[in-house]
Design an enzyme around this catalytic site. Sequence first.
Site, mmCIF file in Angstrom:
data_model
loop_
_atom_site.group_PDB
_atom_site.id
_atom_site.type_symbol
_atom_site.label_atom_id
_atom_site.label_comp_id
_atom_site.label_asym_id
_atom_site.label_seq_id
_atom_site.Cartn_x
_atom_site.Cartn_y
_atom_site.Cartn_z
ATOM 1 N N SER A 148 8.886 1.041 -5.668
ATOM 2 C CA SER A 148 8.840 1.854 -5.510
ATOM 3 C C SER A 148 10.425 1.513 -4.600
ATOM 4 C CB SER A 148 8.500 2.037 -4.185
ATOM 5 O OG SER A 148 8.258 2.983 -3.237
ATOM 6 N N HIS A 184 8.422 5.145 -7.360
ATOM 7 C CA HIS A 184 7.742 6.146 -6.984
ATOM 8 C C HIS A 184 8.868 6.905 -6.296
ATOM 9 C CE1 HIS A 184 4.637 3.505 -5.126
ATOM 10 N NE2 HIS A 184 3.885 4.033 -6.144
ATOM 11 N N ASP A 237 1.049 0.039 -2.818
ATOM 12 C CA ASP A 237 0.443 -0.013 -4.013
ATOM 13 C C ASP A 237 1.042 -1.233 -5.347
ATOM 14 O OD1 ASP A 237 -0.413 1.803 -6.148
ATOM 15 O OD2 ASP A 237 1.778 2.940 -6.520
#
Lengths: 212, 286
Positions: A15, A42, A135
């Site tokens: 991310s 992301h 995540d």
Amino acid sequence: MSPARSMQAVVMGASAGGWAAFSRILTALPADYALPVAIVLHVHPGQGEDFPLHMAPGRRIPVRPAQDKDPFLPGVAHFAPPDYHLLIEWDKTLSLSADPKVCHSRPSIDVLFESAASVYGPGLLGVLLTGASSDGTNGIKRINELGGLTVVQDPDTAEHPTMPRSAVTHASPWRVLGLDAIAQLLLDLAPKPHPVFPDLESGATPPDRSRP
Amino acid sequence: MEQHELEQLEIDLFLEGVYRRYGYDFRNYARASLQRRMRGLMAATGHSSVIEMLPKVFSDRGFLIRVVDALSINVTEMFRDPPFFLALREKVVPYLKTYPFIKVWHAGCASGEEVYSLAILFKEEGIYDRTTFFATDFNAGTLEKAKAGIYPLDTMKKFAGNYLAGGGKAALSDYFHAEYDSVIVDGSLKKNVTFAMHNLATDGVFGEMHLILCRNVLIYFDAQLQCRAAGLFDDSLVHGGILALGSKETLRFTELADYYDMLDEKWRIYRKTGATYLAAHWGAPT
Ligand SMILES: C[S@@+](CC[C@H](N)C(=O)[O-])C[C@H]1O[C@@H](n2cnc3c(N)ncnc32)[C@H](O)[C@@H]1O
């Protein structure tokens, strides 16, 4: 003596800070890398899907925005398109879905990792890098559960430590390493063009996980 | 057998069982995301394996509804992908305006947000009154929501932004009545919309259409089921009719690709021309 286990596929997720981290790893991979690679980074949902083409200008491994039902090809890094989940289908093709967000994210790293674990089982290598989210933790757990190998970036070396720390704390990854060591591991665990003995020095000989 | 292979086998058996017992056919759904939803259902209903749910679904029709709900993905929005709606206005409406009456099939309409978006667009373009919309889905509960046309007030803010970005000409709130923390679709948007159950995996064609919209449904199907659904669309469309798919869906796995022109590549808007077909079978006109 069993030879080093050779893996069948690699999935990676990151991310915040992931652009630089992936750039570093992709730069280390050869043009003819023997494994298929799928990546979730992301990004903003409005981002154009061609964004990965601009990553790591000097890299040799080709990158591609994933398209639904494309084959999951060795030697290519397939990126999830913004606002869709990327999954690996049972027949080893790519699959996109507009399912709800997972961990506030679409694409989600968990979704990719869990789907790939179901297809490759012990043949999967999962790599989780920098990020400010949780995540990926469940994905790492699932890969472990089905006998695959998991590597998480050492949180002390990550631009954003939250995501790797969450996985280190809750998902017991097989290895916790810096970026360059992760890149080396990706090379060591890929099948070689010629049979080789396990490279003991790299410490990359996988453990013999017991299976049901 | 490795654990991951065992779960795949259990899913195959479960889907076969549901089909043979009830006629709901999920056997040709893309397995990866289906498996994820099966695991979600398992966790939510306290089962520890997929195969454990088979006797349950066999004896309990209520559980079948849970299964259908879990396996149909009902997430949707008003004016999802605003540029798609701009493309509809600019590239599709001019064709539709040439028809004295217009029939639209909206397949996989979920809870209705998208069909009301289309209705608003048709109103603003002055073609609503000569249009009949057939909005279908195979999930009865979702279809009831679509018919009711009642949505949470707090989602409207995002939808209002989508609407304007999609070329909206008024204010989205003009088409709804607020009631407590909900909004209700105005009757003038509903009057030409007919909702009906229709399963793209098992049902047939029900009429001739000028525009078919089926977005973010084919993505859940394997190539074989995509072909079946595309065949239904092709059999329904008039010559020159228009087919709009989701932005990650294509006709490339179907035989139709050659017989359709791409009106908008990015937003997957196709027009049935048959020109290529005629050229292939009769030779190009000289
Ligand atoms: C993700 S939603 C898409 C909604 C809307 N078209 C959009 O893009 O926002 C998918 C819808 O397809 C429906 N669906 C799934 N399988 C179907 C089938 N075999 N026949 C008809 N509808 C189906 C689901 O019930 C769900 O409402």
